[in-house]
Design an enzyme around this catalytic site. Structure first.
Site, mmCIF file in Angstrom:
data_model
loop_
_atom_site.group_PDB
_atom_site.id
_atom_site.type_symbol
_atom_site.label_atom_id
_atom_site.label_comp_id
_atom_site.label_asym_id
_atom_site.label_seq_id
_atom_site.Cartn_x
_atom_site.Cartn_y
_atom_site.Cartn_z
ATOM 1 N N SER A 102 -8.964 -2.670 -33.060
ATOM 2 C CA SER A 102 -9.070 -4.123 -33.029
ATOM 3 C C SER A 102 -8.201 -4.709 -31.923
ATOM 4 O O SER A 102 -7.115 -4.195 -31.621
ATOM 5 C CB SER A 102 -8.636 -4.706 -34.379
ATOM 6 O OG SER A 102 -8.484 -6.105 -34.307
ATOM 7 N N TYR A 161 -12.876 -10.185 -29.141
ATOM 8 C CA TYR A 161 -13.465 -11.504 -29.378
ATOM 9 C C TYR A 161 -13.605 -12.220 -28.036
ATOM 10 O O TYR A 161 -12.940 -11.875 -27.066
ATOM 11 C CB TYR A 161 -12.553 -12.361 -30.273
ATOM 12 C CG TYR A 161 -12.090 -11.715 -31.545
ATOM 13 C CD1 TYR A 161 -12.916 -11.644 -32.652
ATOM 14 C CD2 TYR A 161 -10.800 -11.190 -31.651
ATOM 15 C CE1 TYR A 161 -12.481 -11.067 -33.836
ATOM 16 C CE2 TYR A 161 -10.353 -10.612 -32.826
ATOM 17 C CZ TYR A 161 -11.197 -10.558 -33.915
ATOM 18 O OH TYR A 161 -10.761 -9.975 -35.078
ATOM 19 N N THR A 188 -17.194 -8.842 -31.262
ATOM 20 C CA THR A 188 -17.397 -9.603 -32.495
ATOM 21 C C THR A 188 -17.881 -11.011 -32.175
ATOM 22 O O THR A 188 -17.221 -11.736 -31.433
ATOM 23 C CB THR A 188 -16.097 -9.659 -33.309
ATOM 24 O OG1 THR A 188 -15.721 -8.322 -33.662
ATOM 25 C CG2 THR A 188 -16.275 -10.470 -34.573
ATOM 26 N N LYS A 229 -21.253 -7.176 -32.789
ATOM 27 C CA LYS A 229 -20.964 -7.062 -34.221
ATOM 28 C C LYS A 229 -20.955 -8.453 -34.861
ATOM 29 O O LYS A 229 -20.244 -9.344 -34.393
ATOM 30 C CB LYS A 229 -19.616 -6.379 -34.426
ATOM 31 C CG LYS A 229 -19.192 -6.220 -35.870
ATOM 32 C CD LYS A 229 -17.871 -5.472 -35.955
ATOM 33 C CE LYS A 229 -17.387 -5.332 -37.377
ATOM 34 N NZ LYS A 229 -16.960 -6.618 -37.961
ATOM 35 N N HIS A 288 -18.991 -9.719 -41.488
ATOM 36 C CA HIS A 288 -17.535 -9.622 -41.340
ATOM 37 C C HIS A 288 -16.878 -9.170 -42.645
ATOM 38 O O HIS A 288 -15.787 -9.614 -43.002
ATOM 39 C CB HIS A 288 -16.945 -10.965 -40.887
ATOM 40 C CG HIS A 288 -15.775 -10.832 -39.954
ATOM 41 N ND1 HIS A 288 -15.897 -10.903 -38.594
ATOM 42 C CD2 HIS A 288 -14.453 -10.613 -40.188
ATOM 43 C CE1 HIS A 288 -14.704 -10.758 -38.023
ATOM 44 N NE2 HIS A 288 -13.813 -10.571 -38.980
#
Length: 385
Positions: A111, A133, A159, A257, A281
């Site tokens: 992440s 992100y 994401t 995603k 999520h």
């Protein structure tokens, strides 16, 4: 009476052990979902409700769980999903989990807001995946992409379902978004109730910061400062045009995603995504949206021939992996279970969990009469039950 957890045998066993090891606010951050957690529950229950066809007298002497995800050979069709702050579950937690994933022959996804930095994780696992992100600061996005490529990442998991964080009530109850003495005292009491975590993680696991963002937030001294920067960087104005821009910046494989709608899946293909992750999520964003299991078949039918379709949400074992493939996915991403195992027993816990799941997948394939993961399909679901 609770079961003996000396030898955890199920995902729920790992969850119970994690609850014993972690401060309550940290466990609830990992475990919880948005609002009333209806979608979180539906992700699990809708997969659990599916029934499989058991077949007999089929030659299953040679069952092979291997698959290919994002062009990468895998021991089974599974990748560890990106989990923010996972490195708080164990000392240098993401690096431990990456080593376990590498040993098990499956990808690990780091992440953006992990504790360990890209280079630390890359040293533990060959060619990890990286999750990102869309930040307001496009220069920061470019810098993170450059860092990921330099660290050996060739698959970007981007994401798209987080223009703003969801309403996570468990975090609110622990004062995670509040400032002042009272919430700090609440969390301090929970930390002191877990002296093993204090020693192994809080003291021996330093530095506890967002390792990938140190260059972007050079003055940050603690996680609160990093969190404030990240919160200010969420960009609700992102559109498909921004994904086109991203596609031009990233030379590797791009997975989007957070897709939960057929129209969005088609748009993802149109902008050049080589894969999508059907995801809500983990039930942490908009409560009362559909489970991923219920949306997966239509999305796989619409775009599965044009792009790689993966899924996350509610997968709790090897049988669930089988079900996801039967619904049309090429593979699954798994989040909470690997963090529970990490919190319980570190790298060894994640290795054991993955071995358990691979064994369960092999047994499911054997008893369903299928020898290759590529052959699993809707014909293996018992739609009449």
């Amino acid at each position: 009476m609770l079961p003996d957890l000396s030898y955890p045998a199920s995902t729920e066993d790992w969850r119970r052990l994690a609850a014993r090891r972690l401060p309550r606010f940290l466990f609830d951050y990992i475990d919880g979902g948005a609002s009333a957690e209806r979608t979180l529950a539906a992700n699990v229950s809708d997969l659990a409700a599916l029934r499989l066809r058991q077949r007999v007298l089929v030659d299953v002497a040679q069952v092979d769980t291997r698959a290919t995800l994002a062009g990468q050979p895998c021991a089974m069709p599974l990748a560890l999903a990106p989990i923010g702050l996972a490195g708080m579950a164990a000392r240098r937690g993401e690096a431990q989990a990456a080593r376990a994933a590498h040993a098990a022959g499956v990808p690990f996804t780091l992440s953006t807001v992990g504790i360990c930095a890209l280079d630390e994780v890359a040293a533990a696992s060959a060619a990890p995946w990286f999750q990102l992100y869309m930040l307001r600061d496009r220069g920061a996005v470019r810098a993170l992409l450059d860092d990921a490529w330099a660290a050996g990442c060739r698959t970007l998991v981007f994401t798209v379902d987080l223009p703003l964080p969801g309403m996570r009530l468990r975090d609110i109850r622990h004062g995670m978004a509040a400032s002042g003495a009272r919430p700090a005292l609440i969390r301090a009491a929970q930390v002191l109730a877990r002296p093993g975590w204090v020693w192994n993680v809080a003291l021996r696991g330093k530095p506890l910061r967002f390792g990938n963002l140190t260059a972007q937030v050079p003055g940050a001294r603690d996680l609160n400062a990093f969190k404030a920067w990240v919160d200010a960087q969420f960009d609700p104005g992102v559109t498909w045009k921004d994904i086109e821009w991203l596609r031009g910046q990233w030379q590797g494989r791009l997975l989007l995603k957070g897709i939960l709608d057929v129209e969005d899946a088609r748009a993802a293909v149109a902008v050049g995504a080589q894969g999508i992750v059907v995801s809500n999520h983990g039930g942490r964003q908009l409560d009362s949206v559909a489970s991923t299991a219920s949306k997966l078949p239509a999305i796989a039918q619409a775009v599965g021939a044009q792009t790689e379709v993966l899924v996350d949400g509610g997968v709790r074992g090897g049988v669930d992996i089988f079900k996801a493939l039967a619904l049309g996915a090429r593979g699954v991403l798994v989040g909470r279970p690997w963090v529970w195992a990490l919190a319980a027993q570190g790298e060894a816990g994640v290795r054991t969990l993955l071995a358990q799941w691979q064994r369960e997948l092999l047994l499911a394939m054997t008893l369903a009469g299928v020898t290759r993961t590529a052959d699993i399909g809707p014909q293996h679901l018992d739609i009449n039950s």
